[in-house]
Design an enzyme around this catalytic site. Structure first.
Site, PDB file in Angstrom:
ATOM      1  CE  LYS A 150      54.251 -29.726 -14.440  1.00 36.51           C
ATOM      2  NZ  LYS A 150      55.605 -29.167 -14.293  1.00 36.51           N
ATOM      3  CB  SER A 164      57.046 -30.864 -11.071  1.00 38.51           C
ATOM      4  OG  SER A 164      57.022 -29.747 -11.960  1.00 38.51           O
ATOM      5  CB  SER A 192      59.659 -28.872 -13.707  1.00 38.23           C
ATOM      6  OG  SER A 192      59.724 -28.779 -12.307  1.00 38.23           O
TER       7      SER A 192
END
Length: 531
Positions: free
Chosen positions: A80, A175, A199
């Site tokens: 990420k 996210s 997330s």
């Protein structure tokens, strides 16, 4: 006989590499080709092709000498884009950090590279990981691969709604939506996400993956660009529980650069096979049965509880009485820490800097206005309001006290003999993007974090496991919550459950038809990791 890439676990690929059935370079090129084919999903912000191919070359040399570094040597992974990666741009999907190239690796990234993993690239997210849809980053939203799956398309044809194909794609959740889409489309075998309020687990549920949030302090946060220091943890996304355990085994342990990590040595996380669940006690929190929960998720949750019961486990209803306060409490604490953390982005040391030079104050203000999106600015404003001298006691301190009560609720339940809690992960399956953006980010996050954020406030381990496809052909996940630092026990139960439910593999015929790996299927079927 060729074995399709989508039938392979990280475990089996690792075994195939050891047996020389495929080379790290071939595997790397296959994944890079898939990244190109799935570019329209917007899963990656940066593809580190040269880096990955060089790492594959090094890995190949080690395999030829019989000096493999371990189970992740030559295995493609993704990270990420809020984890620092040395020499590779790290943006947090924000204008504020566009062009920022860190001089060091996050500890978790370094640990994976030290084991020979191949870094395919940096994945997309909501700006600074603030969101639950992966729709609010500066590089645009991430599309859920299941929007293009055979399973979803077939159901869509049975119930046509007249929307155009292009506009009706689904969100990945967030996210860490880029990481979820990357694993879901077989461009890598594991990905790092971050988890502050759900997330990692939320996109895992929407993309049919295993999404794991470790106990707070088990895995280093050094180099993870902070959102909420007291709740952030690096998360792991894979297709199978065993693969999650292999990654956790490498990541867990003390880091001198992160004072919040555990001091004592950690044991191996490789999972035993659980055959008998009769000694287990599974708790079902009654407060999680909320009116907004879709009937399909409710039914699957109930069936999962029945499954444990039918196999001899004790299943009991439990109470977490302060649950109703948790989302508000989380919002106050989250925005307060965000306001504090975001103060570092001032245009002076790194990141974006505006052209205004009238005064330092004007430069600060303009830099932050240009660098942050509305969501981030809104959270900073809320946080600064809660931290004002006249509000501090009434909001921030009060929320800290409620956080303690929420954590104690979990302690009390686990002390009563419950081993693992079973809850929904999300209220329903993934929704179309156009429906998702009708609500503002804060409203959406409050709805989507409802079952996940309390775990972050209590510092507990939790994992979302894909259970079944909805009537629309979309994945639904359920969440298991464990005692603090009983991550191995939690994953062992999750592995047993995963085996019982046999979640189907995503079918992406247009993308995967020519992506067969020349592996001997017969050999693979009986290959375990520990050859």
């Amino acid at each position: 006989m060729g074995s399709k890439i989508n039938e392979l676990r990280g475990q089996k690929v690792s075994a195939a590499l050891k047996q020389g059935q495929i080379t790290p370079t071939e595997l790397c090129r296959k994944c890079l080709s898939l990244i190109q084919k799935t570019k329209f999903l917007n899963a990656y912000i940066t593809v580190s092709e040269e880096v990955a191919l060089k790492q594959a070359e090094e890995s190949e040399k080690r395999y030829k000498k019989g000096q493999s570094l371990g189970d992740l040597d030559g295995i493609p992974i993704a990270v990420k884009d809020n984890f620092s990666t040395s020499g590779i741009e790290t943006t947090c999907a924000s204008n504020m950090l566009k062009g920022y190239v860190p001089p060091y690796n996050a500890t978790v990234v370094q640990k994976l590279l030290d084991q020979g993993a191949l870094l395919m690239g940096k994945t997309n997210l909501d700006e600074f990981a603030m969101g639950s849809g992966s729709t609010d980053g500066v590089f645009g939203p991430v599309k859920n691969p299941w929007s293009y799956s055979k399973q979803y398309r077939e159901k869509k044809q049975q119930n046509p709604h007249g929307e155009s194909e292009d506009s009706n794609w689904l969100i990945t959740g967030g996210s860490s939506g880029g990481s979820a889409a990357a694993v879901s489309t077989f461009t890598c075998f594991a990905a790092l996400g971050s988890d502050t309020g759900g997330s990692t687990r939320n996109p895992a549920a929407h993309c049919g993956l295993v999404g794991f949030k470790p106990s707070y302090g088990l895995v280093s946060r050094h180099g993870l660009i902070p959102l909420v220091n007291s709740m952030d943890v690096p998360g792991i996304l894979t297709r199978y529980v065993d693969d999650t355990a292999i990654v956790l085994d490498i990541l867990a342990g003390h880091d001198p650069r992160d004072s919040t990590t555990v001091q004592e040595p950690v044991k191996s996380f490789i999972l035993p096979t659980l055959t008998d669940v009769s000694k287990l006690c599974i708790g079902i929190p009654k407060e999680y049965l909320v009116p907004e929960l879709s009937s399909e998720v409710r039914s699957l949750w109930s069936k999962a509880a029945d499954l444990f019961e039918s196999e001899g486990a004790k299943v009991i209803e439990v109470s977490l009485p302060h649950t109703c306060y948790s989302i508000i409490c989380y919002h106050v604490l989250c925005t307060s820490e965000v306001a504090s953390n975001m103060a570092r982005f001032d245009g002076l040391e790194y990141g974006h800097r505006c052209d205004i030079n009238v005064s330092t104050e004007a430069m600060y203000a303009a830099t932050r206005r240009e660098g942050f999106n509305d969501v981030v600015r809104g959270r900073i404003l809320s946080g600064n309001f809660f931290l004002l001298k006249e509000n501090y006691e009434n909001y921030f301190i009060k929320a800290q006290k409620v956080r303690r009560l929420i954590a104690n609720d979990f302690v009390n339940v686990f002390n009563s003999g419950v081993d693992v809690l079973l809850t929904p992960t999300t209220l329903r399956e993934a929704v179309p993007y156009l429906e998702f953006i009708k609500e503002d980010n804060r409203t959406r996050s409050a709805q989507d974090d409802i079952f996940t954020q309390a775990v972050n406030m209590a510092g507990l381990p939790a994992v979302s496991i894909p259970v079944s496809l909805s009537s629309e052909g979309l994945p639904i996940g359920l969440q298991f919550i464990g005692r603090a630092f009983c991550d191995q026990q939690l994953l062992t139960v999750a592995k047993w459950f995963e085996k019982q439910v046999q979640f189907p593999v995503i079918q992406l015929p247009q993308l995967l038809d020519d992506c067969s790996l020349s592996l001997e299927n017969e050999k693979l079927a009986s290959t375990s990791l520990k050859q």
